[in-house]
Design a protein around this motif. Sequence first.
Motif, PDB file in Angstrom:
ATOM      1  N   LYS A 140       0.833  -1.209   0.000  1.00  0.00           N
ATOM      2  CA  LYS A 140       0.000   0.000   0.000  1.00  0.00           C
ATOM      3  C   LYS A 140       0.863   1.252   0.000  1.00  0.00           C
ATOM      4  CE  LYS A 140      -3.566   0.437   2.545  1.00  0.00           C
ATOM      5  NZ  LYS A 140      -4.406   0.535   3.762  1.00  0.00           N
ATOM      6  N   LYS A 141       1.853   1.275   0.876  1.00  0.00           N
ATOM      7  CA  LYS A 141       2.682   2.466   1.024  1.00  0.00           C
ATOM      8  C   LYS A 141       3.413   2.799  -0.266  1.00  0.00           C
ATOM      9  CE  LYS A 141       6.384   4.403   3.900  1.00  0.00           C
ATOM     10  NZ  LYS A 141       7.291   4.142   5.052  1.00  0.00           N
ATOM     11  N   PHE A 184      -0.532 -19.048  -1.002  1.00  0.00           N
ATOM     12  CA  PHE A 184      -0.246 -18.528  -2.344  1.00  0.00           C
ATOM     13  C   PHE A 184      -1.476 -17.756  -2.809  1.00  0.00           C
ATOM     14  CE2 PHE A 184       1.831 -20.078  -6.605  1.00  0.00           C
ATOM     15  CZ  PHE A 184       2.301 -18.791  -6.829  1.00  0.00           C
ATOM     16  N   LYS A 185      -1.385 -16.429  -2.771  1.00  0.00           N
ATOM     17  CA  LYS A 185      -2.541 -15.582  -3.059  1.00  0.00           C
ATOM     18  C   LYS A 185      -2.121 -14.345  -3.837  1.00  0.00           C
ATOM     19  CE  LYS A 185      -5.586 -16.561   0.919  1.00  0.00           C
ATOM     20  NZ  LYS A 185      -4.876 -17.702   1.501  1.00  0.00           N
ATOM     21  N   ALA A 186      -3.079 -13.745  -4.532  1.00  0.00           N
ATOM     22  CA  ALA A 186      -2.898 -12.434  -5.148  1.00  0.00           C
ATOM     23  C   ALA A 186      -3.979 -11.510  -4.630  1.00  0.00           C
ATOM     24  CB  ALA A 186      -2.965 -12.537  -6.667  1.00  0.00           C
ATOM     25  N   TYR A 187      -3.591 -10.269  -4.336  1.00  0.00           N
ATOM     26  CA  TYR A 187      -4.513  -9.281  -3.790  1.00  0.00           C
ATOM     27  C   TYR A 187      -4.505  -8.029  -4.655  1.00  0.00           C
ATOM     28  CZ  TYR A 187      -3.666 -12.000   0.516  1.00  0.00           C
ATOM     29  OH  TYR A 187      -3.516 -13.000   1.433  1.00  0.00           O
ATOM     30  N   ARG A 188      -5.664  -7.465  -4.906  1.00  0.00           N
ATOM     31  CA  ARG A 188      -5.716  -6.124  -5.452  1.00  0.00           C
ATOM     32  C   ARG A 188      -5.437  -5.180  -4.277  1.00  0.00           C
ATOM     33  NH1 ARG A 188     -10.697  -3.653  -8.902  1.00  0.00           N
ATOM     34  NH2 ARG A 188     -11.846  -4.439  -7.108  1.00  0.00           N
ATOM     35  N   VAL A 189      -4.349  -4.441  -4.360  1.00  0.00           N
ATOM     36  CA  VAL A 189      -3.851  -3.732  -3.188  1.00  0.00           C
ATOM     37  C   VAL A 189      -4.852  -2.723  -2.660  1.00  0.00           C
ATOM     38  CG1 VAL A 189      -2.028  -2.198  -2.344  1.00  0.00           C
ATOM     39  CG2 VAL A 189      -1.440  -4.144  -3.791  1.00  0.00           C
ATOM     40  N   ARG A 224     -14.705  -8.775  16.539  1.00  0.00           N
ATOM     41  CA  ARG A 224     -14.042  -7.489  16.326  1.00  0.00           C
ATOM     42  C   ARG A 224     -14.777  -6.618  15.317  1.00  0.00           C
ATOM     43  NH1 ARG A 224      -8.495 -10.324  15.934  1.00  0.00           N
ATOM     44  NH2 ARG A 224      -7.625 -10.134  18.020  1.00  0.00           N
ATOM     45  N   ILE A 225     -15.452  -7.244  14.375  1.00  0.00           N
ATOM     46  CA  ILE A 225     -16.134  -6.482  13.331  1.00  0.00           C
ATOM     47  C   ILE A 225     -17.119  -5.488  13.931  1.00  0.00           C
ATOM     48  CG2 ILE A 225     -17.841  -6.673  11.481  1.00  0.00           C
ATOM     49  CD1 ILE A 225     -16.481  -9.231  10.617  1.00  0.00           C
ATOM     50  N   ALA A 226     -17.823  -5.911  14.974  1.00  0.00           N
ATOM     51  CA  ALA A 226     -18.877  -5.079  15.546  1.00  0.00           C
ATOM     52  C   ALA A 226     -18.341  -3.902  16.351  1.00  0.00           C
ATOM     53  CB  ALA A 226     -19.789  -5.932  16.426  1.00  0.00           C
ATOM     54  N   VAL A 227     -17.084  -3.974  16.783  1.00  0.00           N
ATOM     55  CA  VAL A 227     -16.572  -2.937  17.685  1.00  0.00           C
ATOM     56  C   VAL A 227     -15.400  -2.163  17.098  1.00  0.00           C
ATOM     57  CG1 VAL A 227     -17.336  -4.207  19.714  1.00  0.00           C
ATOM     58  CG2 VAL A 227     -15.031  -4.579  18.845  1.00  0.00           C
ATOM     59  N   ALA A 228     -14.999  -2.458  15.857  1.00  0.00           N
ATOM     60  CA  ALA A 228     -13.827  -1.805  15.278  1.00  0.00           C
ATOM     61  C   ALA A 228     -14.099  -0.323  15.042  1.00  0.00           C
ATOM     62  CB  ALA A 228     -13.444  -2.474  13.972  1.00  0.00           C
ATOM     63  N   PRO A 229     -13.220   0.563  15.550  1.00  0.00           N
ATOM     64  CA  PRO A 229     -13.375   1.996  15.290  1.00  0.00           C
ATOM     65  C   PRO A 229     -13.034   2.306  13.834  1.00  0.00           C
ATOM     66  CG  PRO A 229     -11.315   1.588  16.420  1.00  0.00           C
ATOM     67  CD  PRO A 229     -12.043   0.266  16.376  1.00  0.00           C
ATOM     68  N   PRO A 230     -13.458   3.459  13.316  1.00  0.00           N
ATOM     69  CA  PRO A 230     -13.125   3.797  11.927  1.00  0.00           C
ATOM     70  C   PRO A 230     -11.636   3.965  11.729  1.00  0.00           C
ATOM     71  CG  PRO A 230     -14.153   5.655  13.073  1.00  0.00           C
ATOM     72  CD  PRO A 230     -14.273   4.483  13.970  1.00  0.00           C
ATOM     73  N   LEU A 231     -11.167   3.621  10.516  1.00  0.00           N
ATOM     74  CA  LEU A 231      -9.755   3.757  10.186  1.00  0.00           C
ATOM     75  C   LEU A 231      -9.400   5.210   9.927  1.00  0.00           C
ATOM     76  CD1 LEU A 231      -9.343   0.780   7.699  1.00  0.00           C
ATOM     77  CD2 LEU A 231      -8.539   0.881  10.042  1.00  0.00           C
ATOM     78  N   ARG A 232      -8.145   5.579  10.213  1.00  0.00           N
ATOM     79  CA  ARG A 232      -7.662   6.913   9.882  1.00  0.00           C
ATOM     80  C   ARG A 232      -7.305   6.952   8.412  1.00  0.00           C
ATOM     81  NH1 ARG A 232      -3.538   6.230  13.574  1.00  0.00           N
ATOM     82  NH2 ARG A 232      -2.115   7.218  12.101  1.00  0.00           N
ATOM     83  N   SER A 233      -7.941   7.835   7.672  1.00  0.00           N
ATOM     84  CA  SER A 233      -7.747   7.868   6.228  1.00  0.00           C
ATOM     85  C   SER A 233      -6.358   8.355   5.836  1.00  0.00           C
ATOM     86  CB  SER A 233      -8.804   8.767   5.581  1.00  0.00           C
ATOM     87  OG  SER A 233      -8.712  10.089   6.089  1.00  0.00           O
ATOM     88  N   ASP A 234      -5.635   9.015   6.766  1.00  0.00           N
ATOM     89  CA  ASP A 234      -4.320   9.544   6.421  1.00  0.00           C
ATOM     90  C   ASP A 234      -3.202   8.532   6.650  1.00  0.00           C
ATOM     91  OD1 ASP A 234      -4.650   9.563   9.187  1.00  0.00           O
ATOM     92  OD2 ASP A 234      -3.376  11.317   9.477  1.00  0.00           O
ATOM     93  N   ASP A 235      -3.551   7.350   7.094  1.00  0.00           N
ATOM     94  CA  ASP A 235      -2.546   6.339   7.411  1.00  0.00           C
ATOM     95  C   ASP A 235      -2.624   5.209   6.395  1.00  0.00           C
ATOM     96  OD1 ASP A 235      -0.853   4.459   8.424  1.00  0.00           O
ATOM     97  OD2 ASP A 235      -1.840   4.262  10.367  1.00  0.00           O
ATOM     98  N   PRO A 236      -1.633   5.060   5.496  1.00  0.00           N
ATOM     99  CA  PRO A 236      -1.712   4.026   4.477  1.00  0.00           C
ATOM    100  C   PRO A 236      -1.645   2.614   5.037  1.00  0.00           C
ATOM    101  CG  PRO A 236       0.469   5.008   4.483  1.00  0.00           C
ATOM    102  CD  PRO A 236      -0.387   5.845   5.400  1.00  0.00           C
ATOM    103  N   CYS A 237      -1.214   2.481   6.293  1.00  0.00           N
ATOM    104  CA  CYS A 237      -1.083   1.150   6.886  1.00  0.00           C
ATOM    105  C   CYS A 237      -2.067   0.936   8.023  1.00  0.00           C
ATOM    106  CB  CYS A 237       0.349   0.945   7.382  1.00  0.00           C
ATOM    107  SG  CYS A 237       1.565   1.005   6.056  1.00  0.00           S
ATOM    108  N   ALA A 238      -3.093   1.778   8.100  1.00  0.00           N
ATOM    109  CA  ALA A 238      -4.054   1.659   9.188  1.00  0.00           C
ATOM    110  C   ALA A 238      -4.643   0.257   9.221  1.00  0.00           C
ATOM    111  CB  ALA A 238      -5.169   2.688   9.011  1.00  0.00           C
ATOM    112  N   GLY A 239      -4.590  -0.354  10.406  1.00  0.00           N
ATOM    113  CA  GLY A 239      -5.173  -1.668  10.580  1.00  0.00           C
ATOM    114  C   GLY A 239      -4.307  -2.824  10.110  1.00  0.00           C
TER     115      GLY A 239
END
Length: 259
Positions: free
Chosen positions: A77-78, A158-163, A233-248
């Motif tokens: 991502k970075k 062995f996987k491929a991800y759309r970043v 965790r899904i139900a309680v996860a706070p929103p991600l910081r949009s300015d952090d490319p590695c958030a989470g």
Amino acid sequence: MRPRRLLTALPVFNEAQHLSPVLDEVVAHADDVLVVDDGSTDATAELLAGRTDVRVVTHEPNRGYGAALRTAFCYAKKHRYDVLVTIDCDGQHEPQRIRQLADLCRDGVDIVSGSRYLDPSLAGGLSPPEQRRRINRAITAEINERLGLSLTDAFCGFKAYRVRSLGPLRLAEDGYAMPLELWVQASHHGLNVIETPVPLIYLDEKRSFGGELDDARRRLRHYREVIDRAMARIAVAPPLRSDDPCAGLLASGVAMPSS
């Protein structure tokens, strides 16, 4: 249209035995290659220091397979890669399939996951260790039932991800079972997942999972606990910081190289 940028990443822990031949093959079939050395205590670091054809991020101390994968996600991502392929360094995946997986990761496909059981003809008459196959089958069935997926192999590395699809993920599991948390997150965020057949290769049937996970019953219980924890965790996860490319994604305390 600019060409897609492809990164291939290998999480590595004490793989000196396999490292050089595997990397030789990987760099022959990939573009940029990242090795995440997860605190190896054998000759892995020395072997990596002698190479100029791969990039290296080092965890100190060992953090776990899941943490190494998260570091690879963050690096991709970075550095603005389009596709990330992850491949293990134990010789059980075929590097010549890297571009095949990457090419499938387009047209709305977010994750391409290798499956050792989708095409039995690729097994070459081999059978996986029965205990591992039984656990894989049970956990894959539970993942499908609970998440509405249609997987045949929940554990293949062995996987491929759309970043860009990694953006909303919040991954916390450090250990070997982190891919189960990934499936929970992928389902929750509506990611499009497909499987592609890959050969079944087992070079070391007695390979250790580490500690109590070498006991099959404890390993199965641990996998179920990881799934339950990820869904909670899904139900309680706070929103991600949009300015952090590695958030989470990034394991705390890991320094990312700038190039």
